[in-house]
Design a protein around this motif. Structure first.
Motif, PDB file in Angstrom:
ATOM      1  N   ASP A   1      25.365  62.600   3.633  1.00  0.00           N
ATOM      2  CA  ASP A   1      25.457  63.922   3.015  1.00  0.00           C
ATOM      3  C   ASP A   1      24.204  64.767   3.223  1.00  0.00           C
ATOM      4  OD1 ASP A   1      28.062  63.719   1.857  1.00  0.00           O
ATOM      5  OD2 ASP A   1      27.220  62.336   0.384  1.00  0.00           O
ATOM      6  N   THR A   2      23.109  64.145   3.605  1.00  0.00           N
ATOM      7  CA  THR A   2      21.854  64.885   3.692  1.00  0.00           C
ATOM      8  C   THR A   2      21.232  64.889   5.080  1.00  0.00           C
ATOM      9  OG1 THR A   2      20.627  62.910   2.994  1.00  0.00           O
ATOM     10  CG2 THR A   2      21.304  64.451   1.275  1.00  0.00           C
ATOM     11  N   ARG A   3      21.626  63.968   5.941  1.00  0.00           N
ATOM     12  CA  ARG A   3      21.058  63.884   7.290  1.00  0.00           C
ATOM     13  C   ARG A   3      22.041  64.409   8.323  1.00  0.00           C
ATOM     14  NH1 ARG A   3      17.079  60.187   8.769  1.00  0.00           N
ATOM     15  NH2 ARG A   3      18.262  59.848  10.675  1.00  0.00           N
ATOM     16  N   GLN A   4      21.498  65.016   9.391  1.00  0.00           N
ATOM     17  CA  GLN A   4      22.365  65.413  10.496  1.00  0.00           C
ATOM     18  C   GLN A   4      22.930  64.177  11.188  1.00  0.00           C
ATOM     19  OE1 GLN A   4      21.695  69.291  12.661  1.00  0.00           O
ATOM     20  NE2 GLN A   4      19.638  68.461  12.600  1.00  0.00           N
ATOM     21  N   LYS A   5      22.084  63.153  11.367  1.00  0.00           N
ATOM     22  CA  LYS A   5      22.507  61.918  12.017  1.00  0.00           C
ATOM     23  C   LYS A   5      22.451  60.792  10.995  1.00  0.00           C
ATOM     24  CE  LYS A   5      20.483  63.341  16.431  1.00  0.00           C
ATOM     25  NZ  LYS A   5      19.497  62.970  17.485  1.00  0.00           N
ATOM     26  N   PRO A   6      23.584  60.285  10.566  1.00  0.00           N
ATOM     27  CA  PRO A   6      23.578  59.198   9.579  1.00  0.00           C
ATOM     28  C   PRO A   6      22.835  57.969  10.092  1.00  0.00           C
ATOM     29  CG  PRO A   6      25.783  60.105   9.833  1.00  0.00           C
ATOM     30  CD  PRO A   6      24.956  60.690  10.930  1.00  0.00           C
TER      31      PRO A   6
ATOM     32  N   GLU B   1      22.848  71.511   1.849  1.00  0.00           N
ATOM     33  CA  GLU B   1      22.642  72.963   1.895  1.00  0.00           C
ATOM     34  C   GLU B   1      23.844  73.709   1.315  1.00  0.00           C
ATOM     35  OE1 GLU B   1      20.088  74.109   5.696  1.00  0.00           O
ATOM     36  OE2 GLU B   1      21.641  72.656   6.207  1.00  0.00           O
ATOM     37  N   THR B   2      25.017  73.258   1.677  1.00  0.00           N
ATOM     38  CA  THR B   2      26.262  73.819   1.146  1.00  0.00           C
ATOM     39  C   THR B   2      27.159  72.649   0.767  1.00  0.00           C
ATOM     40  OG1 THR B   2      26.078  75.708   2.654  1.00  0.00           O
ATOM     41  CG2 THR B   2      28.200  75.368   1.570  1.00  0.00           C
ATOM     42  N   ARG B   3      27.453  72.506  -0.505  1.00  0.00           N
ATOM     43  CA  ARG B   3      28.243  71.359  -0.972  1.00  0.00           C
ATOM     44  C   ARG B   3      29.560  71.254  -0.211  1.00  0.00           C
ATOM     45  NH1 ARG B   3      29.739  72.025  -6.617  1.00  0.00           N
ATOM     46  NH2 ARG B   3      30.337  69.824  -6.522  1.00  0.00           N
ATOM     47  N   SER B   4      30.024  70.014  -0.050  1.00  0.00           N
ATOM     48  CA  SER B   4      31.234  69.769   0.733  1.00  0.00           C
ATOM     49  C   SER B   4      32.427  70.555   0.205  1.00  0.00           C
ATOM     50  CB  SER B   4      31.550  68.270   0.745  1.00  0.00           C
ATOM     51  OG  SER B   4      30.511  67.539   1.375  1.00  0.00           O
ATOM     52  N   ILE B   5      32.554  70.658  -1.108  1.00  0.00           N
ATOM     53  CA  ILE B   5      33.664  71.423  -1.686  1.00  0.00           C
ATOM     54  C   ILE B   5      33.578  72.885  -1.276  1.00  0.00           C
ATOM     55  CG2 ILE B   5      34.614  72.291  -3.864  1.00  0.00           C
ATOM     56  CD1 ILE B   5      33.993  69.599  -5.114  1.00  0.00           C
ATOM     57  N   ASN B   6      32.358  73.423  -1.278  1.00  0.00           N
ATOM     58  CA  ASN B   6      32.180  74.803  -0.863  1.00  0.00           C
ATOM     59  C   ASN B   6      32.394  74.976   0.644  1.00  0.00           C
ATOM     60  OD1 ASN B   6      31.554  75.413  -3.504  1.00  0.00           O
ATOM     61  ND2 ASN B   6      29.353  75.360  -3.188  1.00  0.00           N
TER      62      ASN B   6
ATOM     63  N   SER C   1      29.231  75.932  11.286  1.00  0.00           N
ATOM     64  CA  SER C   1      28.248  74.945  11.721  1.00  0.00           C
ATOM     65  C   SER C   1      27.788  74.104  10.545  1.00  0.00           C
ATOM     66  CB  SER C   1      27.043  75.647  12.346  1.00  0.00           C
ATOM     67  OG  SER C   1      25.972  74.744  12.532  1.00  0.00           O
ATOM     68  N   VAL C   2      27.782  72.777  10.734  1.00  0.00           N
ATOM     69  CA  VAL C   2      27.261  71.870   9.712  1.00  0.00           C
ATOM     70  C   VAL C   2      25.963  71.219  10.191  1.00  0.00           C
ATOM     71  CG1 VAL C   2      29.516  71.463   8.685  1.00  0.00           C
ATOM     72  CG2 VAL C   2      28.737  69.949  10.508  1.00  0.00           C
ATOM     73  N   TYR C   3      25.311  71.853  11.171  1.00  0.00           N
ATOM     74  CA  TYR C   3      23.974  71.425  11.563  1.00  0.00           C
ATOM     75  C   TYR C   3      22.971  71.850  10.491  1.00  0.00           C
ATOM     76  CZ  TYR C   3      25.480  70.469  16.384  1.00  0.00           C
ATOM     77  OH  TYR C   3      26.097  69.963  17.498  1.00  0.00           O
ATOM     78  N   GLY C   4      21.918  71.047  10.325  1.00  0.00           N
ATOM     79  CA  GLY C   4      20.907  71.345   9.337  1.00  0.00           C
ATOM     80  C   GLY C   4      19.961  72.448   9.780  1.00  0.00           C
ATOM     81  N   HIS C   5      19.265  73.006   8.807  1.00  0.00           N
ATOM     82  CA  HIS C   5      18.311  74.069   9.076  1.00  0.00           C
ATOM     83  C   HIS C   5      16.911  73.616   8.653  1.00  0.00           C
ATOM     84  CE1 HIS C   5      22.250  76.110   8.980  1.00  0.00           C
ATOM     85  NE2 HIS C   5      21.707  76.841   9.948  1.00  0.00           N
TER      86      HIS C   5
END
Length: 453
Positions: A439-444, A189-194, A156-160
């Protein structure tokens, strides 16, 4: 002091009987008639209204409209009730800080979240145990009908944080699908590379979240030489007006599924295995499509504001005729699954984020569908609206180009697509990120309105 624990505050077995999951879901609602469904909705609505009259917010809202309890006998009378929206909820918060007066908590356990608050003070979101669990169940049931199973691994790439998104998706997958769940969160929360390393290491088969960031992760996986090591089968996100083909192509043909919901209501509609429109979960959600200007019901095939009544939220936070200000249209005709529920076409844009340029209504999200599939563009964009001294409005669309794009050609493409001339500016890959905050918002962010309205 005696008070009920979470699972003493409602009956989980009765909930699963009322809102079946898996094969039982298909078995119940495939042979059901529309009349039987309406009778079920009407019974739930009458119970919901009894609870609504106990909430100060509704007492005031309905009382100001001259409505008394006996005026609403059933679902046939729902249009007598006024609609409300987020502005009404925030007025309640301002008058009755910090939570407003639109919930009836009592001794019940409460799940508390807020909206993101990017445009002002965050809106409180409260869920009682029953309301919360049905909200979770509707997502889990939808995922399973789409094809998610116990052998899948979901990232899941939804924000917390305080927002609801990532939390209730985790609860939905864990409790109602038996899939393994990775709470990766957003890029901050978790870098894209990770993120892509997690996908390769733990055998992720399904990604859930907003597709803008999911597509971005495909580029990261490619640059990290991990794309061939990730066997993604499903993408479940929010396609809206955008063509699913580019999302699927970015991840090597993984099937993309669309669904729709908002924080106040949870999941309202989602695609089935046929991917032919979004089925409204009508055993739990009563959806009206109303004309943006008049508030009158629109005909099938015409666009209108989605106004939602959560038939199941009869515990601490009833939701009765909430105007989402999101636009869609009802689809006509039968469906191949035999499901009794009606279908909508999905999210078309926001009526309160619509830009009117020289008499033409433009939804910024529609730009995404127009530029999808072009190899010279990344698919990322942002719209800026300005007003000159003479009061003339104009829009500049900034597009990310991989090279060899023609501003003139793209301007003509957009003119044909939206029906009016707009300006075009080209930038390199990644250069809209500071504006869209992808990179920081759920909805750009897709619209920057510079007019002082």
């Amino acid at each position: 002091m005696s008070f009920p624990t979470y699972f003493e505050a409602f009956d989980p077995h009765a909930m699963l009987e009322d809102y079946p999951v898996g094969e039982q879901f298909v078995a119940r609602y495939t042979p059901m008639s529309r009349d039987e469904l309406y009778a079920l909705q009407d019974k739930q609505f009458q119970k919901l209204m009894r609870r609504g009259w106990e909430i100060p917010f509704y007492q005031r809202l309905w009382g100001n409209a001259g409505i008394e309890p006996g005026d609403i006998a059933g679902l046939a009378d729902i249009t007598k009730l006024p609609v409300y929206d987020k502005s009404d909820l925030m007025a309640s918060v301002n008058d009755h800080p910090p939570y407003g007066d639109f919930d009836g908590r009592g001794d019940s356990p409460v799940v508390f979240h807020t909206t993101s608050g990017t445009t002002g003070r965050p809106q409180p979101l409260m869920f009682g145990p029953k309301g919360r669990e049905v909200t979770n169940l509707l997502v889990g049931r939808m995922y399973r009908w789409m094809g998610l199973g116990r052998d899948d691994v979901v990232q899941s790439v939804y924000g917390h944080g305080m927002i609801n998104g990532g939390h209730y998706i985790r609860e939905a997958v864990t409790k109602y699908t038996n899939s393994l769940f990775l709470s990766a969160g957003t890029g901050i929360e978790t870098r894209s590379i990770n993120q892509v390393s997690l996908m390769a290491d733990f055998g992720v088969t399904c990604m859930v979240g907003f597709v803008d960031y999911i597509r971005k992760l495909a580029d990261t996986a490619k640059s990290e030489e991990l794309l061939d090591k990730i066997n993604l089968k499903m993408i479940i996100g929010h396609l809206g007006t955008e063509d699913r083909s580019s999302t699927e192509a970015a991840w090597g043909g993984a099937k993309a599924y669309d669904w729709y919901g908002v924080g106040d209501t949870g999941s309202i509609a989602g695609e089935g295995p046929d991917r032919d429109g979004l089925y409204v979960w009508e055993d739990a959600q009563y959806l009206e499509l109303l004309d943006v200007d008049s508030g009158a019901p629109v005909a099938t095939g015409e666009t209108g504001d989605m106004v939602v009544t959560c038939l199941f939220k009869d515990d601490i936070a009833p939701c009765i005729r909430f105007n989402t200000h999101d636009i869609t249209e009802e689809l006509s005709g039968s469906n191949s699954t035999g499901m009794v529920f009606k279908r909508i076409s999905g999210f078309k844009g926001r009526s309160d984020n619509m830009v009117k340029l020289r008499g033409i209504n433009i939804f910024p999200h529609a730009i995404g569908a127009i530029i999808e599939g072009r190899d010279d563009l990344t698919g990322e964009y942002v719209c800026r609206v300005t007003r000159d001294e003479a009061g003339r409005d104009s829009m500049l669309v900034t597009l990310e180009s991989k090279g060899a794009s023609s501003e003139e050609e793209l301007a003509e493409l957009l003119r044909k697509g939206v029906g009016i001339e707009v300006g075009v500016a080209l930038v390199g890959p990644g250069e809209t990120a500071s504006d869209t905050q992808i990179d920081t918002r759920q909805k750009p962010i897709r619209l920057i309105d510079k007019r002082k309205l």
